[in-house]
Scaffold this motif. Structure first.
Motif, mmCIF file in Angstrom:
data_model
loop_
_atom_site.group_PDB
_atom_site.id
_atom_site.type_symbol
_atom_site.label_atom_id
_atom_site.label_comp_id
_atom_site.label_asym_id
_atom_site.label_seq_id
_atom_site.Cartn_x
_atom_site.Cartn_y
_atom_site.Cartn_z
ATOM 1 N N SER A 1 -5.814 4.869 2.077
ATOM 2 C CA SER A 1 -6.651 3.947 1.776
ATOM 3 C C SER A 1 -6.854 2.951 2.911
ATOM 4 O O SER A 1 -6.058 3.110 3.826
ATOM 5 C CB SER A 1 -6.271 3.152 0.671
ATOM 6 N N GLU B 1 0.365 3.745 -3.351
ATOM 7 C CA GLU B 1 -0.269 5.062 -2.734
ATOM 8 C C GLU B 1 1.053 5.960 -2.929
ATOM 9 O O GLU B 1 0.780 7.124 -2.681
ATOM 10 C CB GLU B 1 -0.824 4.977 -1.601
ATOM 11 N N LYS C 1 -6.502 -0.139 2.810
ATOM 12 C CA LYS C 1 -5.579 -1.155 2.766
ATOM 13 C C LYS C 1 -4.264 -0.336 3.367
ATOM 14 O O LYS C 1 -3.687 -1.119 4.327
ATOM 15 C CB LYS C 1 -5.146 -1.278 1.505
ATOM 16 N N ALA D 1 0.812 -1.188 0.111
ATOM 17 C CA ALA D 1 0.068 0.002 -0.033
ATOM 18 C C ALA D 1 0.926 1.387 -0.179
ATOM 19 O O ALA D 1 0.579 2.088 -0.717
ATOM 20 C CB ALA D 1 -0.908 0.117 1.332
#
Length: 188
Positions: free
Chosen positions: A56, A38, A58, A34
């Protein structure tokens, strides 16, 4: 550090092995995925958790899972003897007695519907108890209990189900036998 069987008979070796090598390892992998996907760049965990609402689910769940478990492993030890000195004084001062503290902490752990954590935190010089769902923790913005974690109890079923099945209360009661009170006292 301690071996998978070090917390027996209270937490069994198979649970510790699966918890650490499967669940915790998955949180690490998924958090790293993640962060990369991201392009999250933060100076450290404090900055990450302070800005958690920008990331997020996640990143939140797995980042929390990594931090919470890292803390959980440290807050347990074989041969726990109970709180003394500064820690015992702080618990007595905040909750009236060690027994009352344990009762309130157990209530927070038992009343967490589904998966989550029970916490003892230091917030503006005061100890308080609360719980968080999923892999949230008191360092995150927007959670019901905030502050500096002092104790944490994982009440996800994977933390206890092999040994205790659906007997969360028994798991909580036995967990007091492995609490690393020295580590917790150092966090006050």
């Amino acid at each position: 550090t301690y071996g998978y069987n070090a917390l027996e008979p209270y937490i069994d070796a198979m649970t510790m092995d699966i918890h650490y090598n499967k669940h915790h390892a998955a949180y690490i992998k998924n958090a790293n995925d993640a962060l990369a996907a991201e392009q999250i760049q933060v100076a450290g965990e404090q900055e990450f958790f302070a800005g958690i609402t920008k990331f997020s689910a996640k990143a939140r769940n797995n980042g929390g899972g990594v931090w919470n478990h890292n803390f959980f492993w440290q807050i347990m030890t074989p041969g726990s003897n109970g709180p003394t000195g500064k820690m015992l004084d702080a618990l007595n001062g905040s909750f009236g007695s060690l027994q009352e503290f344990k009762a309130q902490f157990a209530k927070a752990a038992m009343s967490r519907f589904g998966s989550g954590w029970a916490w003892l935190v230091l917030d503006q010089g005061k100890l308080k108890i609360g719980s968080t769902p999923n892999q949230d923790n008191p360092l995150m913005t927007g959670v019901e209990v905030t502050g500096k974690p002092v104790l944490a109890l994982d009440v996800w079923e994977h933390a206890y189900y092999l040994k205790y099945q659906n007997k969360r209360a028994e798991y909580i009661e036995n967990w007091w036998n492995v609490v690393n009170w020295e580590k917790a006292s150092g966090l006050l």
